[in-house]
Design a protein around this motif. Structure first.
Motif, PDB file in Angstrom:
ATOM      1  N   THR A   3       0.822  -1.204   0.000  1.00 51.90           N
ATOM      2  CA  THR A   3       0.000   0.000   0.000  1.00 51.90           C
ATOM      3  C   THR A   3       0.856   1.255   0.000  1.00 51.90           C
ATOM      4  O   THR A   3       0.360   2.336  -0.198  1.00 51.90           O
ATOM      5  N   LYS A  12      -8.076   8.084  -4.105  1.00 53.58           N
ATOM      6  CA  LYS A  12      -7.776   7.395  -2.847  1.00 53.58           C
ATOM      7  C   LYS A  12      -8.193   8.250  -1.661  1.00 53.58           C
ATOM      8  O   LYS A  12      -8.709   7.752  -0.671  1.00 53.58           O
ATOM      9  N   SER A  60      -8.984  -6.304  -2.399  1.00 55.21           N
ATOM     10  CA  SER A  60      -8.617  -5.278  -1.424  1.00 55.21           C
ATOM     11  C   SER A  60      -9.735  -5.006  -0.418  1.00 55.21           C
ATOM     12  O   SER A  60      -9.691  -4.038   0.325  1.00 55.21           O
ATOM     13  N   PRO A 124      -8.138  -7.246   5.945  1.00 55.85           N
ATOM     14  CA  PRO A 124      -7.092  -6.217   5.955  1.00 55.85           C
ATOM     15  C   PRO A 124      -6.003  -6.549   6.968  1.00 55.85           C
ATOM     16  O   PRO A 124      -6.242  -7.249   7.952  1.00 55.85           O
ATOM     17  N   ALA A 130      -2.652  -3.332   0.439  1.00 52.44           N
ATOM     18  CA  ALA A 130      -4.079  -3.038   0.359  1.00 52.44           C
ATOM     19  C   ALA A 130      -4.838  -4.299  -0.036  1.00 52.44           C
ATOM     20  O   ALA A 130      -5.951  -4.543   0.431  1.00 52.44           O
ATOM     21  N   SER A 131      -4.204  -5.115  -0.869  1.00 52.73           N
ATOM     22  CA  SER A 131      -4.901  -6.334  -1.321  1.00 52.73           C
ATOM     23  C   SER A 131      -4.453  -7.538  -0.476  1.00 52.73           C
ATOM     24  O   SER A 131      -4.290  -7.399   0.724  1.00 52.73           O
ATOM     25  N   LYS A 278      -4.876   5.293   5.882  1.00 55.85           N
ATOM     26  CA  LYS A 278      -5.119   4.394   4.759  1.00 55.85           C
ATOM     27  C   LYS A 278      -6.439   3.660   4.986  1.00 55.85           C
ATOM     28  O   LYS A 278      -6.935   3.594   6.110  1.00 55.85           O
ATOM     29  N   ARG A 280      -7.084   0.647   5.174  1.00 53.74           N
ATOM     30  CA  ARG A 280      -7.040  -0.443   6.160  1.00 53.74           C
ATOM     31  C   ARG A 280      -7.138   0.074   7.593  1.00 53.74           C
ATOM     32  O   ARG A 280      -7.513  -0.655   8.497  1.00 53.74           O
TER      33      ARG A 280
END
Ligand SMILES: [Zn+2]
Length: 363
Positions: A3, A12, A60, A124, A130-131, A278, A280
């Motif tokens: 990420t 984003k 993600s 997460p 991110a994924s 972020k 997550r």
């Protein structure tokens, strides 16, 4: 995929804002306990869900059940950073990694150093990525397995080789070998593999040097990071009705205009808002598919070893009835078609039993 992208994409920020608002709205409507961050809940899970494999949601934004672990060592691989406990994946993902390690060895690549795959139940993560949330992503180092086995300590600390010059974003020619290209071509050759993410410099090197069959370059996608490892992504597997597929890559080799963009200033501008949270950090269970709550709460196998993939030689009765996971959508009978026999590797057996669900981690 890491990420730690080095810029702030407008969309984003919008996503982060949207998630933030979502979280706030949820907070007002629900008790605080329901708003625990999903990364804390999934990050605390040490074992998968003992059921047939199923990916839920998107790469993600999701989770998965029925994960298996790749063994720490194989004849042609070693798992790196074992303390992270991210050697879990959909059995089809683990099978592809194992197959790649064998085929690559036959191609002259001594073996794979395996980076992060997924947490036992996906979701997460506390750090990075991110994924990697639905068991269908894996990072493989661009450093071949050394000839003598790495100790556990070395696996935690061995530094990776940066293949790309950080200023020019071009591959360091002293480090790049035809074997690197062969490894990526081999990975791209598998029908299950839909995308391979690499640093734009690596994509450019392939675009500039691959002769003959270039069809596989379509799957090689430039992305930030990915300069010491590549990221292999397989498609949604049978038996996962709630797995969201990613749109197909364009049919060309991707060496034209879209690649040229990576060698402009724009993708590398400093992040204007580096401290922005972020996704997550904001995601709660309300942001994930609702089935992920059941994944979190479902019972696991007796041990990690009971859910470790050993190819076709898993000493577990695949024909045993599966444990009840009431809130998970039923998998189709064809779910295991084409998958290795160990797909039901840890279907409950009398010896293993079904342990009680682990208590939710305290706050
Ligand atoms: Zn990755």
């Amino acid at each position: 995929m890491k990420t730690a992208t080095r810029r702030s994409l407008g969309r984003k920020s919008l996503l982060a804002t949207a998630l933030g608002l979502f979280a706030l709205a949820g907070l007002a409507a629900q008790p605080a306990a329901a708003e625990e961050r999903a990364k804390d809940l999934f990050g605390a899970k040490k074992l998968p869900v003992a059921t047939s494999p199923q990916s839920i949601g998107f790469y993600s934004k999701g989770c998965f059940a029925g994960g298996v672990a790749i063994p720490m060592d194989g004849p042609t691989w070693e798992v790196m950073r074992p303390s992270r406990n991210r050697r879990w994946g959909h059995p089809a993902m683990i099978a592809v990694i194992e197959k790649l390690s064998r085929d690559a060895a036959a191609d002259g690549w001594p073996g794979l150093l395996i980076g992060d795959i997924s947490q036992p139940r996906g979701g997460p993560m506390m750090t990075g990525h991110a994924s990697h949330q639905i068991g269908l992503d894996a990072d493989i180092w661009l450093t071949p397995m050394p000839s003598s086995p790495l100790s556990v300590a070395q696996r935690e600390t061995k530094s990776a080789t940066l293949m790309v010059d950080e200023k020019t974003h071009l591959v360091k020619d002293a480090l790049w070998t035809p074997a690197h290209a062969r490894l990526l071509k081999r990975a791209a050759s598998y029908p299950e593999v839909e995308r391979i993410l690499v640093n734009p410099g690596i994509k450019k090197k392939l675009c500039d040097t691959v002769k003959g069959d270039r069809d596989w370059l379509r799957k090689i996608r430039p992305f930030w990071g990915h300069d010491y490892h590549f990221h292999m992504r397989i498609g949604c597997q049978p038996g996962s009705p709630n797995c969201k597929a990613q749109e197909a890559t364009p049919p060309d080799d991707g060496c034209g205009k879209p690649l040229a963009w990576w060698f402009t200033e724009e993708p590398w501008r400093p992040n204007k808002n580096p401290d922005a949270p972020k996704a997550r950090d904001l995601m709660t269970m309300a942001n994930l598919p609702k089935e992920c709550r059941a994944v979190l709460d479902a019972p696991g196998p007796a041990s990690a070893e009971a859910a470790t993939y050993h190819g076709g030689s898993v000493p577990v009765a695949a024909a045993m009835p599966e444990p009840e996971v009431p809130s998970l959508p039923a998998t189709t009978a064809s779910g295991a078609a084409g998958l290795p026999s160990s797909v039901n590797a840890f279907t409950a057996t009398p010896e293993i039993g079904i342990p009680l669900p682990r208590p939710r981690p305290g706050n």
